[in-house]
Scaffold this active site. Sequence first.
Site, short mmCIF file in Angstrom:
data_model
loop_
_atom_site.label_atom_id
_atom_site.label_comp_id
_atom_site.label_asym_id
_atom_site.label_seq_id
_atom_site.Cartn_x
_atom_site.Cartn_y
_atom_site.Cartn_z
CB ALA A 104 -0.87 -0.02 1.25
N GLY A 142 0.40 -5.10 0.65
CA GLY A 142 -0.67 -5.07 -0.33
C GLY A 142 -0.25 -5.68 -1.66
CD GLU A 199 -2.91 -7.61 2.15
OE1 GLU A 199 -2.63 -6.42 1.87
OE2 GLU A 199 -3.56 -7.93 3.16
CD GLU A 250 1.00 -5.86 5.35
OE1 GLU A 250 1.84 -6.75 5.62
OE2 GLU A 250 0.36 -5.85 4.29
N1 3HC Z 1 4.62 3.46 0.18
C1 3HC Z 1 5.09 4.66 -0.18
N2 3HC Z 1 6.39 4.88 -0.49
C2 3HC Z 1 7.23 3.84 -0.41
C3 3HC Z 1 6.79 2.54 -0.05
C4 3HC Z 1 5.43 2.36 0.26
N3 3HC Z 1 4.92 1.18 0.59
N4 3HC Z 1 7.87 1.71 -0.05
C5 3HC Z 1 8.92 2.45 -0.43
N5 3HC Z 1 8.54 3.74 -0.64
C6 3HC Z 1 9.37 4.84 -1.12
C7 3HC Z 1 10.45 5.24 -0.11
O1 3HC Z 1 9.96 6.17 0.84
C8 3HC Z 1 11.51 5.83 -1.02
O2 3HC Z 1 11.09 7.14 -1.35
P1 3HC Z 1 12.15 8.30 -1.72
O3 3HC Z 1 12.93 7.77 -2.89
O4 3HC Z 1 11.28 9.46 -2.02
O5 3HC Z 1 12.99 8.44 -0.49
C9 3HC Z 1 11.40 4.98 -2.28
O6 3HC Z 1 10.11 4.38 -2.23
C10 3HC Z 1 12.44 3.89 -2.38
O7 3HC Z 1 12.41 3.13 -1.18
P2 3HC Z 1 13.74 2.44 -0.63
O8 3HC Z 1 14.83 3.45 -0.49
O9 3HC Z 1 13.33 1.67 0.59
O10 3HC Z 1 14.08 1.46 -1.85
P3 3HC Z 1 14.81 0.06 -1.87
O11 3HC Z 1 14.97 -0.28 -3.30
O12 3HC Z 1 15.98 0.08 -0.95
O13 3HC Z 1 13.75 -0.95 -1.22
C11 3HC Z 1 11.60 -1.94 -0.89
C12 3HC Z 1 12.58 -1.25 -1.89
C13 3HC Z 1 12.17 -3.29 -0.47
C14 3HC Z 1 10.30 -2.12 -1.60
C15 3HC Z 1 11.44 -1.04 0.36
O14 3HC Z 1 11.13 0.26 -0.06
C16 3HC Z 1 10.39 -1.49 1.33
O15 3HC Z 1 10.59 -2.40 2.08
N6 3HC Z 1 9.25 -0.76 1.34
C17 3HC Z 1 8.22 -0.98 2.31
C18 3HC Z 1 7.28 -2.06 1.92
C19 3HC Z 1 6.16 -2.18 2.90
O16 3HC Z 1 6.30 -1.97 4.08
N7 3HC Z 1 5.01 -2.56 2.37
C20 3HC Z 1 3.85 -2.78 3.16
C21 3HC Z 1 3.07 -1.53 3.19
S1 3HC Z 1 1.67 -1.67 4.24
C22 3HC Z 1 0.49 -2.44 3.30
O17 3HC Z 1 0.76 -2.85 2.20
C23 3HC Z 1 -0.88 -2.56 3.91
C24 3HC Z 1 -1.76 -3.48 3.17
O18 3HC Z 1 -1.84 -4.70 3.83
C25 3HC Z 1 -3.13 -2.93 3.07
#
Ligand code: 3HC
Length: 688
Positions: free
Chosen positions: A61, A100, A103, A123
């Site tokens: 998400a 997400g 999912e 999450e």
């Molecule tokens: N939402 C919004 N922005 C995100 C994001 C997300 N889920 N994940 C990464 N970003 C953004 C970062 O803030 C960063 O932004 P910037 O360049 O402006 O600083 C950019 O994307 C790149 O992120 P990273 O520096 O972390 O990039 P990497 O290539 O090192 O890593 C990744 C990529 C492994 C995908 C890592 O970004 C990551 O682990 N992201 C988080 C994933 C996450 O937690 N997903 C679950 C979200 S909650 C959800 O999905 C709820 C659902 O169940 C409803």
Amino acid sequence: MTITIARQTAIAVVTIDNPPVNALSQALRQELVEAVAELDADAAVKAVVLICAGRTFIAGADVSEFGKPPQPPHLPDVVAIIENAKKPWVAAIHGSALGGGLEVALGCAYRVAIASASLGLPEVKLGIIPGAGGTVRLPRLIGPAAAVDLVTSGSPVGAMKAQALGLIDTVIDGDLRAGAIDFANDIAEKPVLQPISARAVPEVDAGFWEGAETAVAAKVKREVAPLRALASVRNASETDFASAMAFERETFLHLRGSEQAAALRHVFFAERAAPRPLELAGVTPHDIRSAAVIGGGTMGAGIAAALRDAGLPIVLVERDKAAVERGLANVRAIYDASMKRGRITQAVADERMSGVTGIDDYEMLADTDLVIEAVFEDLAVKRAVFEKLSAVCRRDAVLATNTSYLDPEAISEGVRHPERFLGLHFFSPAHVMKLLEIVPTEETAPEVLATGFALARLLGKIPVRAGICDGFIGNRILKVTRAQAERLLLSGATPAAVDATMRAFGLPMGPFEAQDLGGLDIAAFQRRAAREHGETPFAPVADRLCAIERFGQKSGGGWYDYQPGDRAPKPSEAVAAIIAEEAAGRLQRVWDEGSIADAIILPMVNEATRILEERIALRVADIDLVKIHGYGFPRWRGGPMHYADARGLSDVVAVLDRLAAEGLAEPPCDGLRRAAGEDGFWDLTDGR
Ligand code: 3HC
Ligand code: NAI
């Protein structure tokens, strides 16, 4: 448009292109719904491949939408629409399918991935639980036990493991798009699969849920989300699909607005901003292809291992041949320990060691890109090292000191081309701890400073820029913490009560246990040096413990007593007697948990605010990163500054005023009073 649709004979390829990580923004969710409708209506299409452009599959998400009211179409509905599509959808995964993203993939009829891909539901690391069927479909697909592991740990699994678990259907060799289209052509001919939502959850053994609850609760302590995630998987295993989805969504929405989720989101964005500070945008760092470490003791060996783990060839320089052997043995011990824990194989350990060359002269450093000094904490010794480095190294080689408390400006005196010099303050153990304080001098060139940040990225560390003062950011705050801990003892608290409270607050260890583990002697040495400079550090009890050589675990006693071979701290009568003597004549009070935590944490916030005012730290969030990654401050509290802000700065000021009136803390500084008068902290250096 973030989605394009192409046709390859009877297979439609839906490509998402929503940089940087294809997060599921409202616009993307809407386009996915429209894509299903369009392809459902297209009689020529037999199956659909869902693939992503850029570095990753859908990473989840869009976290930046979490602070706002959810906008339709909601993700659970999008996933259901994909699951109920008339054509089978195949998720083609590269990079990460997270949250997400996974999912959505679970809504697809099939999942394929390249070998380097990873899949997970992180999450809980954001203080929430999956909100679009993750906890409900996963146990139906891979069974409750594996689902519990994935959902409560938040850790992703690689494609091979995912295939073994049944999470994906196949691992694609070679080109993902072509492989996924072949796969889609195959399955298009097969009978339609039962959607995951219609499958039953496999039975678990009696006592499984109780066992899982005990195990998760022991691991997460006061973090809320992992236990709620477990409850949702359990509920999904014991009830029908629709009720389970409703329960999951309700829990998700509730946690999304929780304090812990806000704190964890704050850390998430702070961590991602830290490696690329705006003020260094456009500054090109030096290339680092080789490195040397001077000194192979505790820190030198750890730094060498960290650099080596990042793939750099390393030269380790020590004083003489015997010290070289000791230094190499220290590095080897790090790899042996990793092997014992099953983190690396013998072959990897051997390969790492083969890239570490030990020497006792500097000649080999003539062409080294980066040299990090980690010799004794002694100005003359360090200066002598940099004099030699100045003579031998290329003029564009980056020269760094790992000093904890000496002034890098003083160390750099005499360095030829001082613009290439800076402080790189690693934390012990350097191959494990994520924090790297980057300390420029007045003369450090922007490219050299940028090289420090690039190095942190290479090593997978969290970099924070720190200005020069005694202890930089982290150790300067630590001094205040320790002084506060002693003030508590002199006014009626015990070491055991303070430590227990701080553990309950979420720290891995209390201040006294931590000192016993690390040793009291280094701080005593620093206090002596500070007194020689006319300062008056406050540590009456610690000074007396050091005077009788109670240095901590290593001397069999410190703040606590220790039995030989047993690290468990036992309250010490000798220490209690010293505390009583030092406390004589001082006002004694009753300390409860809340007031102990306040008297430790809030003075940290006060000192951190001074640090911001003095521009030793440039950003409020940097302080939080320092405390979380260098000192074990609980991540789910967001760091001390986020904690103070969330609690309300006027309350923080009021408590500090009360403590100050009793002589139990410094009064709040002007910056903190100002921040309390406005709407929370701002980056105090931003000109206001
Ligand atoms: N939402 C919004 N922005 C995100 C994001 C997300 N889920 N994940 C990464 N970003 C953004 C970062 O803030 C960063 O932004 P910037 O360049 O402006 O600083 C950019 O994307 C790149 O992120 P990273 O520096 O972390 O990039 P990497 O290539 O090192 O890593 C990744 C990529 C492994 C995908 C890592 O970004 C990551 O682990 N992201 C988080 C994933 C996450 O937690 N997903 C679950 C979200 S909650 C959800 O999905 C709820 C659902 O169940 C409803
Ligand atoms: P240590 O005593 O374990 O190791 C120092 C090493 O430097 C020894 O192996 C010694 O033989 C070697 N050495 C001394 N003079 C040398 C010279 N002229 N040339 C080559 N090698 C030489 O010390 P430790 O703990 O590793 O500390 C090193 C530096 O790191 C210090 O500046 C310390 O303040 C800093 N530091 C220490 C931390 C810690 O937790 N121990 C944390 C962060 C920084």
